[in-house]
Design an enzyme around this catalytic site. Sequence first.
Site, mmCIF file in Angstrom:
data_model
loop_
_atom_site.group_PDB
_atom_site.id
_atom_site.type_symbol
_atom_site.label_atom_id
_atom_site.label_comp_id
_atom_site.label_asym_id
_atom_site.label_seq_id
_atom_site.Cartn_x
_atom_site.Cartn_y
_atom_site.Cartn_z
ATOM 1 N N ARG A 370 0.082 9.593 -4.990
ATOM 2 C CA ARG A 370 0.648 8.253 -5.049
ATOM 3 C C ARG A 370 1.850 8.260 -6.004
ATOM 4 O O ARG A 370 1.945 9.103 -6.903
ATOM 5 C CB ARG A 370 -0.387 7.250 -5.563
ATOM 6 C CG ARG A 370 0.118 5.803 -5.558
ATOM 7 C CD ARG A 370 -0.749 4.852 -6.364
ATOM 8 N NE ARG A 370 -0.198 3.505 -6.346
ATOM 9 C CZ ARG A 370 -0.631 2.492 -7.080
ATOM 10 N NH1 ARG A 370 -1.651 2.677 -7.906
ATOM 11 N NH2 ARG A 370 -0.057 1.309 -7.009
ATOM 12 N N HIS A 371 2.757 7.333 -5.830
ATOM 13 C CA HIS A 371 3.924 7.208 -6.706
ATOM 14 C C HIS A 371 3.511 6.784 -8.114
ATOM 15 O O HIS A 371 2.372 6.362 -8.359
ATOM 16 C CB HIS A 371 4.916 6.189 -6.132
ATOM 17 C CG HIS A 371 4.326 4.820 -5.951
ATOM 18 N ND1 HIS A 371 4.116 3.951 -6.994
ATOM 19 C CD2 HIS A 371 3.895 4.178 -4.837
ATOM 20 C CE1 HIS A 371 3.587 2.829 -6.549
ATOM 21 N NE2 HIS A 371 3.438 2.941 -5.233
ATOM 22 N N HIS A 559 1.975 6.348 -0.967
ATOM 23 C CA HIS A 559 1.459 5.139 -1.604
ATOM 24 C C HIS A 559 -0.034 5.268 -1.902
ATOM 25 O O HIS A 559 -0.683 6.249 -1.517
ATOM 26 C CB HIS A 559 1.743 3.948 -0.704
ATOM 27 C CG HIS A 559 3.185 3.840 -0.308
ATOM 28 N ND1 HIS A 559 4.102 3.105 -1.028
ATOM 29 C CD2 HIS A 559 3.884 4.410 0.712
ATOM 30 C CE1 HIS A 559 5.293 3.209 -0.467
ATOM 31 N NE2 HIS A 559 5.197 4.002 0.591
#
Length: 636
Positions: A370-371, A559
Site C-alpha cells: 500500500r502507499h 492501495h
Amino acid sequence: MALLPPRKTKSISSSENISKQAMTPIQILLQMGFPQNRARKALAATGNRGVQLAADWLLAHVNDTTLDYNSCREYIVYACPSGHLMEELQYFWDESASKCGRNGAHNFIPHITLVSFFEAPDEFSDTIVNILKTLTEEIIQQMTINNFNLESYASSNFMGLFLNDQNSDIFKKIAVLFAERVSEVVKVQLDPHLKSLHLTLAYQFDVNHKGTLKSLIKSIINTSSPNFWEIKLYSRESRAINKQVYKVIYAHIPQATDELELRIGDYIYVSKESAESSIDGWAEGISWLTGCSGYFPLCYTERTAESDTWTLHCSFLLKSNSNETSRNINPSKTDKKLVQNLESMFVPVENNSQPDSPKGRNPRKMYICRHGERIDFTFGTWIPYSFDSEGKYIRKDLNMPSDVPQRRDYPNSFQTDTPLTCVGEYQAKLTGWGMKAANLTKDIKHIYCSPSLRCVQTCHNILVGLDIEKQVSICIEPGLFEWLGWYSRSGLPKWMTYEELITAGFNINSNYVPIISLSLLIENMSETIEQYYLRCDTVVQALIKTTENKTGDLLLVAHACSLDSLSRSLLHKLPRSKHNFIKTVKHIPYCGLVALMTDGNNDWSFIEPPVPPLTNSINKRFNWKILYSDFDESSS
C-alpha cells in the site's frame, strides 16, 4: 384488533415491478428518454451488454455531431486461435514489431477471415449474434472437431499459416451457413470465404526483413502445438473504415476550438493521408471514446491495431463434447472471461484470458504494498492555504512536502490525486531499506504501480531504498487503481501524464501498454465489488503471464484494498462482500506489505513478508503559541 384490509395497490405495484423486469434494454432506454435511433446505436456499439453500458456510451457521445446519422455498423466474423498457439502468436507479434517494425498484420488480431465485411442496421445486432450462435452449435453437434493442423508458408511479400482441407471444411460450413442466413433475415449481401483459409503472420513488410521474420516464425511458432479456435463476431462504426488507429499515451487539453481533447487510453481514428501529410506534427482525427473530431498532436499518440477499437459481440468455442461451447457476451457471474469482456467495455480483450501456466517453472514471489501516508488524510483540506493567489506552493508544516510537482490543472488536480507527506515518503524508503536488508535488491525486476501520485511516490521511494531506482523503471497500470465505487459521483482523478511524471524525476516506462486502459475505467464507473475483484484478477493474471518467462520477482504498489483484491483470486478465494471488503480495508496500514510465492505450478500462497511491519504513533499537531498560556497542572 381489526383485520387489515387486503391491499390492492400492493398487487398492482408487484405487477409493475414484474413488468419492468421483463422490459428489454431498448424499452428501458426509451423509457429513460433516449430517442430510438440513439438507443439502438448505443446498444449495437456496446455489443448489447446492458442498459448501463449503453447509457454511459450515450453520455460519452453527447457532443458527437454524427450521433443522429442513420449509418450502419460494419460486421466481420473471424476464427481466432486460443490456447498455446495464441500465446505464441502474440509473442511473435511483439517480437516482429520490435525487430522489424510494424507491418500490415499488426493492424488486426490473429485470425482467419470467414466472411467478407458487411453492413447491417443497428436493430439487427442481436439477430446476427443469435444466427451465429445457433449455427455454431449445429456444427459442433454434427462434426467431430480435432486439433487443427497448420502449415507454414513464406514468400517475399506474405507469411502465414494455412489450414488443411479437413479443418477448412468446418470453417467453410460455418461461413456458408452464416452468409445464407444473414442474407435471408437481414437482407444484406455478404460472401463466405471459401478459398485457402489462412492466418496471416506478416505482409506489407520490408523485403530486407524477410529473413528475420522467417527466423522468428521458426523459433516461436510450433504449428503442431495443441490449439483451439473461437468463432467471433466483431463490428466497427462506419467512420473507422479505412482509418488508421492511434492510441493516446499523453493527455492534451485543447487550446483552440478546433483541437481535440486527448485522454490517456482513448483511441483516435486518423486517415492515412492526414497522418502522412502533416507538416507540423498535428493531424485531424476522431475520438473513439467521445465521437468528437479535431486536430491533435501525433506525438502524443502511438499507432496501434485497428481491431483495438472494434466491438466484440460474441465468441463461441469450437470444441467437441463440451458443455460450455457458447461464450456469448453477457454479464455472467460464473464466466470470468465474459465478465472481463464486460468490464473492458467494447474493446476486445480475449488475449487477456489466461490458460494454466506450464508446470515445472521456477518459484516466483510477488510483493503487494500500500502507499504511504497521504497529505489530505493528515491535514484535511490543505490546498486553499498551501498555495498563494498566484498558485505558488507554500509549505505550512514540516510534514508537508518541500515541493510539489508541476502538472495540468495545477494545483486543483492535487485535490483528488494527493501527494504523500514527508512521513509517507520516509515510510516508503524504510520499506525499501528493509527489502534491501533482506537481500531483495537483485530479485525485484518487474515494477507495476497504480497511476495515483501517492502510489508513484511510494513506489519510487521503495526503489530508492532498494537502491535500484535508476535500474528498474515503473510501469503505470490503471487497472491497479482502487475500487471505482468510491468515485462514482466525483469521477476519476486527473492523474499526472507520463511526461509530467518523468519531468518530476520518476523513472517511468513510457513504452508500457496497460492491461486495463484509462478509457475503460472511465466507462465503468458503476463497478460493483465483484467486478472490481475480477478486474484485479484480470490484471494480476496478465502480469504474471507477461513476466513468467523472465527472471525476477514482481512488486505491485497500489492501495489498501489492493493487498486483498490482487491476492484473493491467486489463493482461489471468492470475492468478499461489500461489507466484509470495507471492514478488511480498514485494517491495512500505510505501506502495509504482503508477500506471495508460487511453487512453479501457478499455485500461490502467502509467505512471511521479508520485512518487519512498520509502526508509528499518532503525532498531534503542535501549536507553540500554547506556551504563552499558563496551565493548571492539576487539571492536566
